[in-house]
Write a protein that holds these residues in place. Structure first.
Motif, PDB file in Angstrom:
ATOM      1  N   ARG A 176      31.317 -35.494  42.707  1.00 26.73           N
ATOM      2  CA  ARG A 176      32.091 -36.696  43.509  1.00 26.73           C
ATOM      3  C   ARG A 176      33.059 -37.060  42.256  1.00 26.73           C
ATOM      4  O   ARG A 176      33.777 -38.137  42.591  1.00 26.73           O
ATOM      5  CB  ARG A 176      31.354 -37.645  43.995  1.00 26.73           C
ATOM      6  CG  ARG A 176      30.254 -37.171  45.046  1.00 26.73           C
ATOM      7  CD  ARG A 176      31.006 -36.713  46.277  1.00 26.73           C
ATOM      8  NE  ARG A 176      30.018 -36.251  47.410  1.00 26.73           N
ATOM      9  CZ  ARG A 176      29.667 -36.804  48.267  1.00 26.73           C
ATOM     10  NH1 ARG A 176      29.523 -38.025  48.489  1.00 26.73           N
ATOM     11  NH2 ARG A 176      28.784 -36.104  49.310  1.00 26.73           N
ATOM     12  N   PHE A 308      37.427 -39.517  45.924  1.00 24.71           N
ATOM     13  CA  PHE A 308      37.994 -40.367  47.256  1.00 24.71           C
ATOM     14  C   PHE A 308      38.920 -41.150  46.929  1.00 24.71           C
ATOM     15  O   PHE A 308      39.662 -41.666  48.077  1.00 24.71           O
ATOM     16  CB  PHE A 308      36.706 -41.128  47.774  1.00 24.71           C
ATOM     17  CG  PHE A 308      35.612 -40.271  48.445  1.00 24.71           C
ATOM     18  CD1 PHE A 308      35.577 -39.175  49.076  1.00 24.71           C
ATOM     19  CD2 PHE A 308      34.406 -40.489  47.523  1.00 24.71           C
ATOM     20  CE1 PHE A 308      34.639 -38.538  49.451  1.00 24.71           C
ATOM     21  CE2 PHE A 308      33.217 -39.407  47.894  1.00 24.71           C
ATOM     22  CZ  PHE A 308      33.515 -38.484  48.784  1.00 24.71           C
ATOM     23  N   LYS A 311      44.337 -37.331  45.440  1.00 20.60           N
ATOM     24  CA  LYS A 311      44.741 -36.369  46.416  1.00 20.60           C
ATOM     25  C   LYS A 311      44.866 -35.126  45.586  1.00 20.60           C
ATOM     26  O   LYS A 311      45.213 -35.050  44.368  1.00 20.60           O
ATOM     27  CB  LYS A 311      46.234 -36.844  47.165  1.00 20.60           C
ATOM     28  CG  LYS A 311      47.220 -36.867  46.003  1.00 20.60           C
ATOM     29  CD  LYS A 311      48.454 -37.199  46.898  1.00 20.60           C
ATOM     30  CE  LYS A 311      49.764 -37.416  45.783  1.00 20.60           C
ATOM     31  NZ  LYS A 311      50.163 -36.458  45.352  1.00 20.60           N
ATOM     32  N   SER A 316      43.279 -35.495  50.816  1.00 17.13           N
ATOM     33  CA  SER A 316      42.521 -36.466  50.162  1.00 17.13           C
ATOM     34  C   SER A 316      40.874 -36.098  51.002  1.00 17.13           C
ATOM     35  O   SER A 316      41.163 -35.853  52.188  1.00 17.13           O
ATOM     36  CB  SER A 316      42.845 -37.718  50.138  1.00 17.13           C
ATOM     37  OG  SER A 316      43.151 -38.469  51.276  1.00 17.13           O
ATOM     38  N   TRP A 318      37.333 -37.844  52.741  1.00 19.76           N
ATOM     39  CA  TRP A 318      36.625 -38.998  53.057  1.00 19.76           C
ATOM     40  C   TRP A 318      35.241 -38.673  53.610  1.00 19.76           C
ATOM     41  O   TRP A 318      34.886 -37.377  53.972  1.00 19.76           O
ATOM     42  CB  TRP A 318      37.468 -39.694  54.099  1.00 19.76           C
ATOM     43  CG  TRP A 318      37.637 -39.054  55.577  1.00 19.76           C
ATOM     44  CD1 TRP A 318      38.630 -37.909  55.586  1.00 19.76           C
ATOM     45  CD2 TRP A 318      36.972 -39.174  56.758  1.00 19.76           C
ATOM     46  NE1 TRP A 318      38.347 -37.297  56.880  1.00 19.76           N
ATOM     47  CE2 TRP A 318      37.452 -38.131  57.647  1.00 19.76           C
ATOM     48  CE3 TRP A 318      36.062 -39.688  57.287  1.00 19.76           C
ATOM     49  CZ2 TRP A 318      37.184 -37.825  59.041  1.00 19.76           C
ATOM     50  CZ3 TRP A 318      35.587 -39.865  58.964  1.00 19.76           C
ATOM     51  CH2 TRP A 318      36.237 -38.824  59.552  1.00 19.76           C
ATOM     52  N   VAL A 325      31.589 -34.465  54.296  1.00 19.35           N
ATOM     53  CA  VAL A 325      32.786 -34.658  53.420  1.00 19.35           C
ATOM     54  C   VAL A 325      33.951 -33.942  54.441  1.00 19.35           C
ATOM     55  O   VAL A 325      33.960 -32.670  54.807  1.00 19.35           O
ATOM     56  CB  VAL A 325      32.923 -34.086  52.131  1.00 19.35           C
ATOM     57  CG1 VAL A 325      34.120 -34.081  51.377  1.00 19.35           C
ATOM     58  CG2 VAL A 325      31.993 -34.809  51.098  1.00 19.35           C
ATOM     59  N   LYS A 328      41.650 -35.143  55.049  1.00 14.78           N
ATOM     60  CA  LYS A 328      42.562 -35.998  55.746  1.00 14.78           C
ATOM     61  C   LYS A 328      44.003 -35.879  55.050  1.00 14.78           C
ATOM     62  O   LYS A 328      44.019 -35.472  53.704  1.00 14.78           O
ATOM     63  CB  LYS A 328      42.377 -37.467  55.775  1.00 14.78           C
ATOM     64  CG  LYS A 328      42.048 -38.088  54.444  1.00 14.78           C
ATOM     65  CD  LYS A 328      41.651 -39.563  54.967  1.00 14.78           C
ATOM     66  CE  LYS A 328      41.819 -40.238  53.529  1.00 14.78           C
ATOM     67  NZ  LYS A 328      41.179 -41.908  53.778  1.00 14.78           N
ATOM     68  N   THR A 375      41.229 -35.415  61.128  1.00 16.38           N
ATOM     69  CA  THR A 375      41.558 -36.785  61.498  1.00 16.38           C
ATOM     70  C   THR A 375      42.245 -36.884  62.886  1.00 16.38           C
ATOM     71  O   THR A 375      43.437 -37.389  62.937  1.00 16.38           O
ATOM     72  CB  THR A 375      42.060 -37.692  60.635  1.00 16.38           C
ATOM     73  OG1 THR A 375      43.313 -36.898  60.206  1.00 16.38           O
ATOM     74  CG2 THR A 375      41.202 -37.852  59.105  1.00 16.38           C
TER      75      THR A 375
END
Length: 455
Positions: A176, A308, A311, A316, A318, A325, A328, A375
């Motif tokens: 992460r 998070f 970019k 990126s 979310w 994961v 978007k 999304t």
């Protein structure tokens, strides 16, 4: 003038005429002009001879013509160059095989960047683009298999979407923290000696090496003055992306040797780790590795941070339900999209159909690139926002209340609905977002105009 002196002057003319489109020229000329009459008697460069075969030049011509592009410093477009090369190509080919060809300087142009800066491009003449493309077609199959599996930029069978998916898999695996590295003015800082050394280790063909060195040293013309360059590989020529991968592959191999999970696309590299401390160590490693190549990290754009908040290639990440994961569209590309749509849908002076025709290619291209976004709600909102703007344009075209009333009634609106919209005839934006008008100008109405949907 002696014949030998005349021959020495040919490259300058050929270079200027070359700016057009070597491909068209090759198709127009005779077999003798594009053929291999002079074959191997000069440099003995097998790769260069393969690049200058008739079939390879035909393919290069088709590619250069498809890419279009602006003329170089000679001002000749594709068709003009084609006509020139009908007679000039045999001399150019001989110079290439003898190692005496000298490319013309590239033409300097600048284009705005999304963040407000400017990107410098160097546009070679069309002839030089033809030669570079022919050389690329021969070198790519030799060099590409030697590159790292973590490199995705400007490679056959690979694209930005593959890089984004690879990055997502690393984040999903629990890494992460990202070491997000951006190189400062990479194409302007490429060291010629280091690049040629790395290239020589891979192919060792003196004819090709000599020609690539000539392209690197060709210089840049700005405001009518030619400036010599001792570093940099100007963007704009077909060979530049391949040469960039040759240079940066050294860093990729070092990261691979240390077992890191990373993704590189051109000069953008993201390394995914599990802790900030590990990220700082990787950043220090990259500073050393790039320093050996005489390259500099852009500290303002690079960071060790949570994935998070960063970019990559416009996307990126979310976290959805179940700790999954997902992808978007990043904030900045969304803002750029809205700004561009506002520019394309300014009210006044054009019919709605004309506005849609201008908007359509941009929407299709944007949708094609960002189709990986997970999304759907955001895409539906963007769809509605675009239609909202188009409805406002239609209301302004109708202008007066009576016209609005008549047109809405013709679309099937009831008397009360048409009267309510017409009563506020000057409130184009508010009316265009109302549920009443949304029912009268639904999605299907815009479909008939050829407006693509994003969702």
């Amino acid at each position: 003038m002696p014949k030998q002196q005349t021959r020495r002057q040919m490259p300058a003319r050929a270079g200027r005429a070359a700016a057009a489109r070597g491909e068209a020229a090759c198709e127009a000329e005779s077999d003798e002009a594009c053929g291999s009459r002079h074959e191997t008697r000069d440099t003995g460069s097998a790769l260069l001879e393969a690049a200058l075969t008739r079939e390879n030049l035909r393919q290069a011509l088709r590619r250069v013509r498809a890419n279009k592009g602006a003329p170089g410093v000679d001002g000749l477009d594709i068709d003009q160059t084609a006509r020139h090369l009908v007679t000039a190509w045999p001399a150019i080919r001989e110079q290439l095989l003898r190692g005496t060809y000298r490319p013309m300087p590239v033409r300097r142009v600048t284009i705005p960047k999304p963040d407000g800066g400017e990107r410098e491009l160097g546009i070679p003449t069309v002839t030089d683009r033809l030669i570079q493309q022919a050389l690329l077609q021969v070198l790519q199959p030799v060099l590409d298999p030697t590159f790292s599996e973590h490199s995705y930029g400007f490679r056959p069978g690979r694209r930005a979407h593959d890089a984004v998916l690879a990055a997502q898999s690393y984040v999903q695996s629990g890494r992460r923290i990202v070491v997000d590295v951006d190189l400062e003015k990479f194409f302007d800082r490429v060291n010629h000696d280091i690049l040629i050394d790395r290239l020589h280790k891979r192919i060792g063909d003196p004819g090709v090496i000599r020609l690539i060195r000539a392209y690197l040293n060709a210089g840049v013309m700005s405001d009518g003055v030619v400036q010599e360059r001792h570093e940099g590989a100007p963007q704009g020529g077909p060979l530049s992306p391949l040469l960039a991968n040759v240079l940066l592959d050294e860093v990729d191999k070092e990261l691979e040797r240390r077992g890191h999970c990373f993704v590189r696309y051109a000069d953008d590299a993201n390394v995914y780790v599990r802790s900030r401390r590990a990220g700082e160590r990787v950043m220090a490693l990259l500073r050393r590795q790039y320093g050996r190549l005489r390259l500099k990290i852009n500290e303002a754009k690079s960071a060790v941070a949570s994935v998070f908040g960063r970019k990559f290639l416009g996307y990126s990440f979310w976290v959805a339900a179940g700790h999954v994961v997902k992808r978007k569209v990043a904030v900045k590309p969304l803002a750029t999209f809205k700004q561009r749509v506002r520019e394309l849908t300014r009210r006044g002076g054009r019919s709605l159909q004309q506005v849609v025709e201008k908007l359509r290619p941009y929407l299709l291209g944007w949708k094609g690139y960002f189709r990986l976004a997970q999304t759907p709600g955001v895409m539906r909102e963007l769809d509605e926002w675009v239609r909202h703007r188009l409805r406002a344009i239609q209301l302004k075209h109708w202008k007066r209340g009576p016209t609005m009333y008549r047109e809405l009634r013709a679309l099937g609106a009831t008397h009360d609905v048409a009267r309510q919209v017409a009563a506020n005839s000057r409130c184009w934006w508010r009316n265009s977002g109302s549920k009443l008008l949304n029912r009268m100008l639904p999605i299907a109405w815009f479909d008939r105009l050829g407006l693509p949907r994003l969702s």
